[in-house]
Design a protein around this motif. Structure first.
Motif, PDB file in Angstrom:
ATOM      1  N   MET A   1      -3.577 -30.943  13.988  1.00 31.64           N
ATOM      2  CA  MET A   1      -4.506 -31.161  15.100  1.00 31.64           C
ATOM      3  C   MET A   1      -5.529 -30.032  15.120  1.00 31.64           C
ATOM      4  O   MET A   1      -5.172 -28.873  15.225  1.00 31.64           O
ATOM      5  CB  MET A   1      -3.718 -31.203  16.413  1.00 31.64           C
ATOM      6  N   ASN A   2      -6.772 -30.371  15.016  1.00 25.92           N
ATOM      7  CA  ASN A   2      -7.816 -29.350  14.990  1.00 25.92           C
ATOM      8  C   ASN A   2      -8.311 -29.084  16.399  1.00 25.92           C
ATOM      9  O   ASN A   2      -9.024 -29.870  16.990  1.00 25.92           O
ATOM     10  CB  ASN A   2      -8.979 -29.813  14.098  1.00 25.92           C
ATOM     11  N   ALA A   3      -7.871 -27.926  16.946  1.00 27.68           N
ATOM     12  CA  ALA A   3      -8.268 -27.582  18.314  1.00 27.68           C
ATOM     13  C   ALA A   3      -9.339 -26.515  18.316  1.00 27.68           C
ATOM     14  O   ALA A   3      -9.647 -25.929  19.326  1.00 27.68           O
ATOM     15  CB  ALA A   3      -7.050 -27.105  19.101  1.00 27.68           C
ATOM     16  N   ILE A   4      -9.922 -26.216  17.153  1.00 31.00           N
ATOM     17  CA  ILE A   4     -10.925 -25.150  17.077  1.00 31.00           C
ATOM     18  C   ILE A   4     -12.292 -25.793  16.916  1.00 31.00           C
ATOM     19  O   ILE A   4     -12.590 -26.437  15.919  1.00 31.00           O
ATOM     20  CB  ILE A   4     -10.647 -24.225  15.872  1.00 31.00           C
ATOM     21  N   ALA A   5     -13.130 -25.645  17.896  1.00 28.88           N
ATOM     22  CA  ALA A   5     -14.489 -26.182  17.828  1.00 28.88           C
ATOM     23  C   ALA A   5     -15.453 -25.029  17.649  1.00 28.88           C
ATOM     24  O   ALA A   5     -15.497 -24.107  18.444  1.00 28.88           O
ATOM     25  CB  ALA A   5     -14.802 -26.953  19.098  1.00 28.88           C
ATOM     26  N   LEU A   6     -16.224 -25.038  16.578  1.00 24.81           N
ATOM     27  CA  LEU A   6     -17.125 -23.927  16.269  1.00 24.81           C
ATOM     28  C   LEU A   6     -18.571 -24.322  16.488  1.00 24.81           C
ATOM     29  O   LEU A   6     -18.991 -25.435  16.182  1.00 24.81           O
ATOM     30  CB  LEU A   6     -16.939 -23.517  14.802  1.00 24.81           C
ATOM     31  N   ALA A 244      -3.376 -18.376  22.567  1.00 19.62           N
ATOM     32  CA  ALA A 244      -4.734 -18.896  22.419  1.00 19.62           C
ATOM     33  C   ALA A 244      -4.721 -20.242  21.689  1.00 19.62           C
ATOM     34  O   ALA A 244      -5.469 -21.158  22.025  1.00 19.62           O
ATOM     35  CB  ALA A 244      -5.606 -17.891  21.668  1.00 19.62           C
ATOM     36  N   ARG A 245      -3.842 -20.373  20.700  1.00 23.34           N
ATOM     37  CA  ARG A 245      -3.712 -21.644  19.976  1.00 23.34           C
ATOM     38  C   ARG A 245      -3.191 -22.739  20.909  1.00 23.34           C
ATOM     39  O   ARG A 245      -3.596 -23.904  20.810  1.00 23.34           O
ATOM     40  CB  ARG A 245      -2.767 -21.458  18.794  1.00 23.34           C
ATOM     41  N   TYR A 246      -2.303 -22.356  21.829  1.00 26.87           N
ATOM     42  CA  TYR A 246      -1.807 -23.321  22.819  1.00 26.87           C
ATOM     43  C   TYR A 246      -2.956 -23.849  23.680  1.00 26.87           C
ATOM     44  O   TYR A 246      -3.032 -25.054  23.961  1.00 26.87           O
ATOM     45  CB  TYR A 246      -0.748 -22.656  23.704  1.00 26.87           C
ATOM     46  N   LEU A 247      -3.846 -22.957  24.107  1.00 28.37           N
ATOM     47  CA  LEU A 247      -4.983 -23.400  24.918  1.00 28.37           C
ATOM     48  C   LEU A 247      -5.842 -24.390  24.137  1.00 28.37           C
ATOM     49  O   LEU A 247      -6.323 -25.387  24.686  1.00 28.37           O
ATOM     50  CB  LEU A 247      -5.813 -22.198  25.354  1.00 28.37           C
ATOM     51  N   GLY A 248      -6.010 -24.128  22.851  1.00 29.75           N
ATOM     52  CA  GLY A 248      -6.754 -25.061  22.019  1.00 29.75           C
ATOM     53  C   GLY A 248      -6.033 -26.384  21.854  1.00 29.75           C
ATOM     54  O   GLY A 248      -6.649 -27.458  21.835  1.00 29.75           O
ATOM     55  N   TRP A 249      -4.713 -26.321  21.729  1.00 31.27           N
ATOM     56  CA  TRP A 249      -3.905 -27.538  21.586  1.00 31.27           C
ATOM     57  C   TRP A 249      -4.062 -28.430  22.811  1.00 31.27           C
ATOM     58  O   TRP A 249      -4.262 -29.639  22.708  1.00 31.27           O
ATOM     59  CB  TRP A 249      -2.445 -27.131  21.395  1.00 31.27           C
ATOM     60  N   GLN A 254      -6.880 -33.371  25.408  1.00 28.30           N
ATOM     61  CA  GLN A 254      -7.845 -33.922  26.355  1.00 28.30           C
ATOM     62  C   GLN A 254      -9.201 -34.184  25.696  1.00 28.30           C
ATOM     63  O   GLN A 254     -10.192 -34.425  26.374  1.00 28.30           O
ATOM     64  CB  GLN A 254      -8.011 -32.951  27.527  1.00 28.30           C
ATOM     65  N   GLN A 255      -9.192 -34.090  24.361  1.00 25.91           N
ATOM     66  CA  GLN A 255     -10.385 -34.376  23.552  1.00 25.91           C
ATOM     67  C   GLN A 255     -11.547 -33.468  23.926  1.00 25.91           C
ATOM     68  O   GLN A 255     -12.694 -33.899  24.029  1.00 25.91           O
ATOM     69  CB  GLN A 255     -10.769 -35.853  23.684  1.00 25.91           C
ATOM     70  N   ARG A 256     -11.213 -32.199  24.131  1.00 25.18           N
ATOM     71  CA  ARG A 256     -12.235 -31.184  24.391  1.00 25.18           C
ATOM     72  C   ARG A 256     -12.135 -30.111  23.319  1.00 25.18           C
ATOM     73  O   ARG A 256     -11.084 -29.867  22.741  1.00 25.18           O
ATOM     74  CB  ARG A 256     -12.022 -30.541  25.774  1.00 25.18           C
ATOM     75  N   GLY A 257     -13.244 -29.457  23.045  1.00 28.22           N
ATOM     76  CA  GLY A 257     -13.257 -28.348  22.098  1.00 28.22           C
ATOM     77  C   GLY A 257     -12.800 -27.063  22.751  1.00 28.22           C
ATOM     78  O   GLY A 257     -12.826 -26.911  23.976  1.00 28.22           O
ATOM     79  N   ASP A 258     -12.375 -26.108  21.946  1.00 27.49           N
ATOM     80  CA  ASP A 258     -11.927 -24.823  22.479  1.00 27.49           C
ATOM     81  C   ASP A 258     -12.083 -23.767  21.381  1.00 27.49           C
ATOM     82  O   ASP A 258     -11.725 -24.006  20.228  1.00 27.49           O
ATOM     83  CB  ASP A 258     -10.466 -24.901  22.911  1.00 27.49           C
ATOM     84  N   THR A 259     -12.625 -22.600  21.751  1.00 23.43           N
ATOM     85  CA  THR A 259     -12.858 -21.538  20.776  1.00 23.43           C
ATOM     86  C   THR A 259     -12.062 -20.277  21.090  1.00 23.43           C
ATOM     87  O   THR A 259     -12.342 -19.220  20.552  1.00 23.43           O
ATOM     88  CB  THR A 259     -14.355 -21.179  20.735  1.00 23.43           C
ATOM     89  N   THR A 260     -11.047 -20.378  21.956  1.00 29.16           N
ATOM     90  CA  THR A 260     -10.322 -19.186  22.399  1.00 29.16           C
ATOM     91  C   THR A 260      -9.732 -18.410  21.237  1.00 29.16           C
ATOM     92  O   THR A 260      -9.873 -17.185  21.152  1.00 29.16           O
ATOM     93  CB  THR A 260      -9.221 -19.578  23.391  1.00 29.16           C
ATOM     94  N   LEU A 261      -9.061 -19.102  20.326  1.00 29.32           N
ATOM     95  CA  LEU A 261      -8.418 -18.398  19.220  1.00 29.32           C
ATOM     96  C   LEU A 261      -9.456 -17.797  18.278  1.00 29.32           C
ATOM     97  O   LEU A 261      -9.280 -16.678  17.778  1.00 29.32           O
ATOM     98  CB  LEU A 261      -7.492 -19.351  18.458  1.00 29.32           C
TER      99      LEU A 261
END
Length: 833
Positions: A1-6, A244-249, A254-261
């Protein structure tokens, strides 16, 4: 699952040998190797090697040795002892050698392997050096520990969820921007000897993406494998990286991007650049870093020592599988021809195996099933008086519906009044807590009011306390507490949709029954038994609850499943879909407390009077089964197997000094996907997940596909979390729970500082004298045709990676009891030895 949006931003990044997109792609790749770490409120098991299963086990071992100095097998002495004790036999070693990939690192035969064992010890595994490590080596100061400590201190404030009295003033910014703002005014590095640190931070790029690009250039990483280097940096702050990876997960669900990690990586990289520039005038530091960079120039090879250790681990697992196969070859108990009295569906959890076996032994009239413990009800459950709740479903999926807790028998006006009073009580409790902890009142409060707590302290000290109440129930009156129940009525509460409409009820009910292979021969009473665990003074309490319910107790899911299946409209619709539930069948929800082995049946007042005698008989059977289960568990906890010792197990749930209220899923080693008829009456020692499944009732093998891609994967996660926590607790576990301190209501640190700790505490794995959990990768046994299993593996690459790359072992049952087929890889099978 790609939770990293750049978002590519290279406006202030200097040129480097790597293209800007290549640098960020490498950063993304490194981020995806990090396993998520769930917070304490819903601490669920996670495979610590989650981002590495696309490579062979031995390849991952070599990578983790370099990026974290981590072991992925036991020390060599462990296997020597196992050989000496006969736990690993000569045939086990020979079979492991035959299965091992041919390479110069692997001994040719068993005598050569014995010689290697006598001549070599386990290798010392040191992670690849970073730029900060290079500065530490030259200066003689541990700047690595200092940098990671400062990052952890900042992260504890930034990610805090209400524990800190003074929240971080820069929480409104992104993680990297927050850290940079605070670092530019923090004088601690300068005081400790890093002259000019704040000035250097001020020269760093303002965005995380630009920092990563600039960092790769400033550190002269042109020829390096950037993904490995970035992975090394993240593992140096592995706990906070996991959160941080959990926040991205969660964002990805919820089909949102996340860059925390990604931004945390930028923070760690900024320390690399800043410290290297602090010591720019010392050529020895630059030279040491130049030598360290060479480790990142190529993908790691499999060292010979690691290959031998992996072979020994394989032999150790072969020895256990041989013994387990003998148990599975036993003749199951015969099923009576007449209609049974009760069907009871339990979670597949290994703790349920012991209780199910005990229940069937005291009542042959009971038939048990194993199913994922959320019972096909993926809900967000909102406690009374709150506006949001927790996801009570496997972490691989998002809740499908929201269900509000209500007070049964209350009118709408009464319900609103009770909920309003509950909200007021929660606000008062929060304000009181702040008053007790605030700087202006804490000392005077303790001096003037502390004596009032003497009775409470004494009660806890002598074991007369009580377990922590389930979330959302503290302070409720007894009559209200007894009437709390899920409200399935579709409605809008505080602007949020709640309840389950009829089409959704029908869909969920059909899915739940088909997942259990229960479509006919229903008994008069059908019991859904969720599970939870009671304990006190235990930060990891949610880790003992139901993982399928997101680290929550499963009674809400069990009660909702029963209510849905008791709905006459749902039954009418199911009959049209080939599932005819008799009119005299009644579904009931219950909760198995795995610490005390007591089962509570809910909503008994709703059971028809015609079933009252059967319900009383069921209560008696459950009590007798609990007594048998407690007697069996005493041995695992190092207690005498006597009725008195078994009865004393319940006291562990109220003892605030108890570091082992129970052993959770320690010992988990197998996952059996088969009808209960294949295992009924067999003593599997509380070590097997039991997932009921009958392929003859599975049209198109859709149910098998859902099991192999969800519950089986979660079982592998659980097993690998325990495995990793045993083989290297420093990296994959969380150390000594006696030394734990809770941080930010998120996780624990060991002692008074350092990184957030993930995985399991040592007390969950070891009783002080011996391991309570054997380091064994999961052995999955499926009763289904090989072609069907292969089709599913070919269709789902992540699942195939688990079996092809040696993360779990896969077997298939033949038609009769006895031999098994073993999966060799590449969709090939052989008769198991």
């Amino acid at each position: 699952m790609n939770a990293i949006a750049l978002q590519l931003d290279d406006t202030d990044a200097p040129a480097s040998g790597h293209a800007p997109r290549a640098v960020l792609d490498a950063a993304t790749q490194a981020c995806q190797r990090i396993a998520p770490l769930w917070p304490l409120a819903n601490f669920v098991a996670v495979n610590p090697f989650l981002g590495l299963t696309d490579r062979r086990f031995t390849e991952a071992a070599a990578l983790m040795a370099g990026t974290a100095g981590a072991r992925m097998t036991m020390p060599r002495a462990f296997y020597r002892e196992a050989i000496a004790q006969g736990r690993i036999s000569e045939p086990d070693l020979a079979l492991a050698l035959r299965r091992a990939p041919r390479s110069s690192a692997v001994p040719r035969d068993v005598p050569s392997l014995h010689r290697a064992l006598r001549e070599a010890t386990s290798p010392e595994l040191a992670p690849w050096a970073t730029a900060v490590d290079a500065a530490s080596q030259v200066t003689g100061r541990d700047w690595t520990a200092f940098a990671c400590e400062r990052i952890a201190t900042w992260a504890a404030g930034y990610f805090d969820q209400g524990q800190a009295l003074w929240p971080s003033p820069s929480r409104h910014l992104g993680p990297y921007a927050s850290w940079r703002q605070e670092a530019m005014v923090d004088r601690t590095p300068g005081i400790m000897g890093l002259a000019g640190f704040r000035r250097i931070v001020g020269t760093l790029p303002a965005s995380a993406e630009a920092m990563i690009q600039a960092g790769a250039a400033r550190l002269q990483l042109d020829g390096a494998d950037l993904a490995n280097y970035f992975h090394r940096l993240l593992m140096s702050v592995g706990g906070w990286a996991g959160y941080a990876r959990y926040l991205g997960w969660q964002s990805a669900l919820q089909q949102r991007g996340d860059t925390t990690l990604l931004e945390l990586l930028a923070v760690r990289l900024a320390w690399e650049v800043a410290i290297l520039e602090v010591f720019a005038a010392r050529p020895a530091v630059a030279e040491a870093w130049a030598q360290a960079r060479e480790h990142y120039g190529a993908a790691p090879a499999d060292p010979a020592d690691l290959a031998i250790d992996a072979l020994l681990q394989e032999a150790y697992e072969i020895g256990w599988q041989r013994q387990f196969g003998v148990r599975l070859a036993g003749v199951p108990a015969a099923r009576p021809a007449s209609r049974r009295a009760v069907q009871a569906a339990f979670c597949i959890d290994v703790r349920s195996e012991v209780f199910r076996r005990a229940l069937e032994s005291v009542a042959d009239e009971v038939e048990t099933f194993g199913v994922a413990g959320f019972f096909g009800m993926p809900i967000e459950y909102v406690p009374l008086g709150r506006s949001r709740g927790g996801a009570q479903c496997p972490v691989l999926i998002a809740p499908a519906v929201t269900v509000q807790q209500s007070v049964r028998g209350a009118s709408p006006a009464q319900a609103r009044t009770i909920a309003s009073l509950r909200r007021v009580r929660l606000r008062i409790g929060s304000a009181w807590r702040w008053f007790k902890l605030a700087a202006v009142s804490s000392f005077s409060y303790v001096e003037s009011m502390g004596w009032l707590y003497a009775g409470k302290l004494a009660a806890h000290a002598f074991g007369f306390g009580r377990p922590e109440p389930q979330p959302g129930t503290r302070g409720l009156a007894a009559d209200v507490l007894a009437r709390l129940a899920p409200d399935l009525t579709p409605q809008s509460i505080d602007g949020h949709a709640s309840g389950i409409d009829l089409p959704t009820r029908i869909r969920l009910a059909e899915g739940a029954l088909r997942a259990m292979s229960l479509r006919q021969d229903f008994t008069r009473l059908v019991l859904f038994v969720g599970h939870g665990a009671s304990s006190t003074n235990n930060p990891h309490a949610s880790g003992l609850n139901c993982g399928a319910c997101g680290g929550h107790p499963g009674q809400a899911n069990a009660r909702i499943a029963a209510a849905v299946l008791n709905d006459p409209q749902v039954r009418e619709a199911l009959a049209g879909r080939g599932i005819a539930i008799p009119s005299d069948t009644w579904f009931v929800g219950a909760l198995h407390d795995t610490t005390t082995d007591q089962v509570t049946v809910f909503d008994a007042e709703q059971v028809p009077a015609s079933h009252a005698a059967e319900l009383r008989q069921l209560d008696a059977w459950l009590a007798a089964a609990g007594a048998r289960t407690r007697l069996e568990r005493t041995a695992a906890l190092g207690l005498p197997q006597t009725p008195a010792a078994a009865a004393a197990l319940a006291a562990r749930s109220t003892d605030w000094s108890q570091v082992r209220p129970e052993l959770g899923l320690a010992g988990c080693a197998a996952y059996v996907i088969a009808p209960r008829s294949r295992t009924r009456g067999l003593d599997l020692g509380g070590r097997a997940f039991l997932n009921s499944y009958d392929w003859r009732q599975d049209d198109g093998f859709a149910v098998l596909e859902s099991i192999m891609t969800a519950p089986m994967v979660v079982g592998a996660w659980i097993n690998l979390q325990y495995y990793g926590s045993v083989v290297d607790n420093r990296v994959f576990g969380c150390g000594n729970k006696v030394l734990h301190n809770v941080v930010g209501r998120l996780g624990v640190i060991e002692g008074n500082g350092g990184d957030l700790r993930g995985g399991l505490p040592w007390q969950s794995l070891h009783d002080g004298e011996r391991l309570q959990h054997e380091p064994l990768r999961l052995s999955v046994v499926i009763d289904a045709p090989l072609d069907a299993i292969n089709t599913i593996l070919a269709r789902h690459e992540p699942v195939r990676h688990l079996v092809d790359h040696g993360w779990i072992h896969l077997f298939a049952m033949d038609e009769g009891p006895g031999s098994l087929q073993r999966y060799r890889g590449n969709l090939q099978w052989e008769t198991a030895a």
